[in-house]
Design a protein around this motif. Structure first.
Motif, short mmCIF file in Angstrom:
data_model
loop_
_atom_site.label_atom_id
_atom_site.label_comp_id
_atom_site.label_asym_id
_atom_site.label_seq_id
_atom_site.Cartn_x
_atom_site.Cartn_y
_atom_site.Cartn_z
N PRO A 70 0.83 -1.21 0.00
CA PRO A 70 0.00 0.00 0.00
C PRO A 70 0.86 1.26 0.00
CG PRO A 70 0.05 -0.99 2.19
CD PRO A 70 0.74 -1.95 1.27
N TYR A 71 0.28 2.31 -0.58
CA TYR A 71 0.99 3.59 -0.61
C TYR A 71 -0.05 4.71 -0.68
CZ TYR A 71 4.04 7.41 -1.98
OH TYR A 71 4.70 8.60 -2.00
N GLU A 115 -17.60 3.02 1.54
CA GLU A 115 -16.51 2.14 1.13
C GLU A 115 -15.17 2.85 1.30
OE1 GLU A 115 -18.71 -0.65 -2.22
OE2 GLU A 115 -17.27 0.86 -2.86
N VAL A 116 -14.14 2.04 1.49
CA VAL A 116 -12.78 2.55 1.68
C VAL A 116 -11.91 1.92 0.61
CG1 VAL A 116 -10.78 2.53 3.24
CG2 VAL A 116 -13.08 2.88 4.16
N ILE A 117 -11.10 2.74 -0.08
CA ILE A 117 -10.19 2.19 -1.08
C ILE A 117 -8.76 2.58 -0.74
CG2 ILE A 117 -11.91 2.10 -2.91
CD1 ILE A 117 -10.69 4.59 -4.11
N CYS A 118 -7.85 1.68 -1.06
CA CYS A 118 -6.44 1.82 -0.73
C CYS A 118 -5.63 1.51 -1.98
CB CYS A 118 -6.06 0.86 0.40
SG CYS A 118 -4.30 0.83 0.83
N ALA A 119 -4.76 2.43 -2.39
CA ALA A 119 -3.91 2.20 -3.55
C ALA A 119 -2.64 1.48 -3.13
CB ALA A 119 -3.54 3.53 -4.22
N GLY A 120 -2.02 0.79 -4.09
CA GLY A 120 -0.76 0.10 -3.82
C GLY A 120 -0.13 -0.38 -5.10
N TRP A 121 1.06 -0.92 -4.97
CA TRP A 121 1.77 -1.44 -6.13
C TRP A 121 2.28 -2.84 -5.80
CZ3 TRP A 121 6.95 -2.67 -5.50
CH2 TRP A 121 7.55 -2.16 -4.34
N SER A 140 4.30 2.23 -9.95
CA SER A 140 4.50 1.75 -8.59
C SER A 140 3.70 2.62 -7.62
CB SER A 140 5.99 1.71 -8.25
OG SER A 140 6.60 2.98 -8.39
N GLU A 141 4.37 3.39 -6.77
CA GLU A 141 3.68 4.13 -5.71
C GLU A 141 2.64 5.09 -6.29
OE1 GLU A 141 7.62 4.03 -2.94
OE2 GLU A 141 7.52 4.92 -4.92
N THR A 142 1.44 5.03 -5.75
CA THR A 142 0.30 5.76 -6.29
C THR A 142 -0.46 6.44 -5.17
OG1 THR A 142 0.05 4.19 -8.12
CG2 THR A 142 -1.87 5.53 -7.57
N ASP A 143 -0.69 7.74 -5.34
CA ASP A 143 -1.44 8.52 -4.36
C ASP A 143 -2.83 8.83 -4.91
OD1 ASP A 143 -1.54 10.23 -1.87
OD2 ASP A 143 -1.96 11.74 -3.40
N PHE A 180 8.43 17.18 -13.53
CA PHE A 180 9.36 16.17 -13.03
C PHE A 180 9.05 15.91 -11.56
CE2 PHE A 180 11.94 14.63 -16.13
CZ PHE A 180 12.76 15.55 -16.78
N GLY A 181 9.46 14.76 -11.08
CA GLY A 181 9.31 14.46 -9.66
C GLY A 181 8.83 13.04 -9.47
N GLU A 182 8.92 12.56 -8.25
CA GLU A 182 8.45 11.22 -7.94
C GLU A 182 7.82 11.22 -6.56
OE1 GLU A 182 12.06 9.03 -8.37
OE2 GLU A 182 12.78 9.55 -6.38
N ASN A 183 6.98 10.23 -6.31
CA ASN A 183 6.28 10.12 -5.03
C ASN A 183 5.39 11.33 -4.78
OD1 ASN A 183 9.23 8.79 -4.60
ND2 ASN A 183 7.67 7.57 -3.58
N PHE A 184 4.56 11.66 -5.76
CA PHE A 184 3.64 12.78 -5.59
C PHE A 184 2.58 12.45 -4.54
CE2 PHE A 184 5.40 14.78 -9.25
CZ PHE A 184 4.91 16.08 -9.27
N ASN A 185 2.20 13.47 -3.78
CA ASN A 185 1.05 13.40 -2.89
C ASN A 185 0.27 14.70 -3.04
OD1 ASN A 185 1.24 10.99 -0.72
ND2 ASN A 185 3.27 11.60 -1.39
#
Length: 327
Positions: free
Chosen positions: A150-151, A161-167, A201-204, A248-253
């Motif tokens: 999860p991420y 309902e509750v949803i959780c993203a992940g890779w 991969s990591e998804t917000d 550019f960038g990674e691990n956006f939130n």
């Protein structure tokens, strides 16, 4: 327990939204990774982190509490430890307080992702109904895919309902991909995996004002700077084809400010935050990636404001350097 390091005045976000001065603390631990914080029903602040990354052997997770709006913090309390031989835990930034007051804390239990990239990882989601004093739900959940880490934020939909993203991976021979899982009982059980996209991969996740869900996806593994976006109009069951954003960038939130402005933050790549197709050759990009990992320069956190309300385009705002001058 805490040592005051510095105060950072963060620039205006534009409009009337503004960051306030932050107190920066160094927690006396080996390494604080993947933090998340929530404000509880009793107005306490709860903060979690793990002491290493990627389920490295022996890594564990901790909770800190503040009863005075973040001015002081408790000592770290050990909450997460692996049940896997030679295993470790991997947190996700995803602790979330639901409207009912329940707190959910999703994480991965497994063996080192650094040494075993496609190792099977168990999805676990703790839940607390007493403001984080006690936790239950330590047993791993079978969600129908080989590995799911999860991420990002857990999203609570209007129907409860509750949803959780992940890779993770569909199988031990599959390629990396991003998706979501769903709970219809306030986080006690998860399932109904739905893929967002391959090679991500990591998804917000962010619930937009128009009811759609925005996914900001990190592409691939390693230090790749490309971030993509996708939308869901049916509560996460189906998704548009991911498209690259203009930064550019990674691990956006991403999140909405109190004034209703959609903003985002990420780990930076070259300091500009702007994706310019063709701007860098592969060799030049490698230089930027190497420079980003230079401690004396650091890469800090980069902030953005949505240029379009759906999160498909962003305006660069400013960079916040690491307060300790480290990565």
């Amino acid at each position: 327990m805490n040592t005051n390091i510095n105060q950072l005045a963060i620039p205006d976000l534009g409009g009337n939204d503004q960051f306030r001065i932050l107190e920066c603390f160094e927690v006396r631990h080996t390494l604080g990774q993947h933090p998340s914080a929530v404000c509880l029903e009793n107005n306490d602040l709860l903060y979690t982190y793990d002491d290493y990354t990627d389920a490295m052997e022996g890594s564990t997770g901790y909770v800190l509490r503040s009863t005075d709006y973040g001015r002081t913090w408790s000592d770290p309390i050990l909450v997460l430890a692996s049940r896997v031989w030679h295993g470790g835990i991997h947190l996700s930034l995803g602790m979330q307080a639901l409207h009912s007051g329940r707190v959910l804390l999703p994480w991965t239990d497994g063996i080192s992702r650094k040494n075993h990239a496609k190792a099977k990882g168990d999805f676990v989601c703790l839940r607390s109904d007493d403001n984080g004093v006690t936790w239950k739900g330590y047993d791993p959940q079978e969600i129908g895919v080989w590995a799911f880490s999860p991420y990002g934020k857990i999203i609570e939909l209007s129907n409860g309902e509750v949803i959780c993203a992940g890779w993770g991976y569909a199988s031990d021979k599959g390629e990396i991909r991003s998706g979501i899982i769903r709970s219809q009982d306030q986080g006690e059980t998860f399932g109904q995996y739905a893929k967002i996209g391959d090679v991500f991969s990591e998804t917000d996740l962010t619930l937009l004002h128009d009811g759609r869900i925005l996914a900001l996806l990190r592409r691939g593994r390693g230090f790749e700077p490309e971030t993509h976006y996708a939308h869901s109009s049916d509560g996460g069951y189906t998704w548009t084809t991911p498209q690259r954003i203009n930064m550019f960038g990674e691990n956006f939130n991403a999140w909405y400010t109190a004034k209703g402005t959609l903003v985002a933050a990420c780990r930076g790549i070259d300091g500009s935050g702007v994706h310019n197709p063709g701007k860098y050759s592969p060799a030049e990009l490698e230089k930027h990636l190497a420079r980003r990992r230079t401690p004396q320069e650091g890469y800090g956190i980069h902030f953005f404001r949505a240029a379009k309300e759906d999160g498909s385009e962003w305006d660069y705002l400013f960079a916040l350097p690491d307060p300790l001058g480290l990565e």
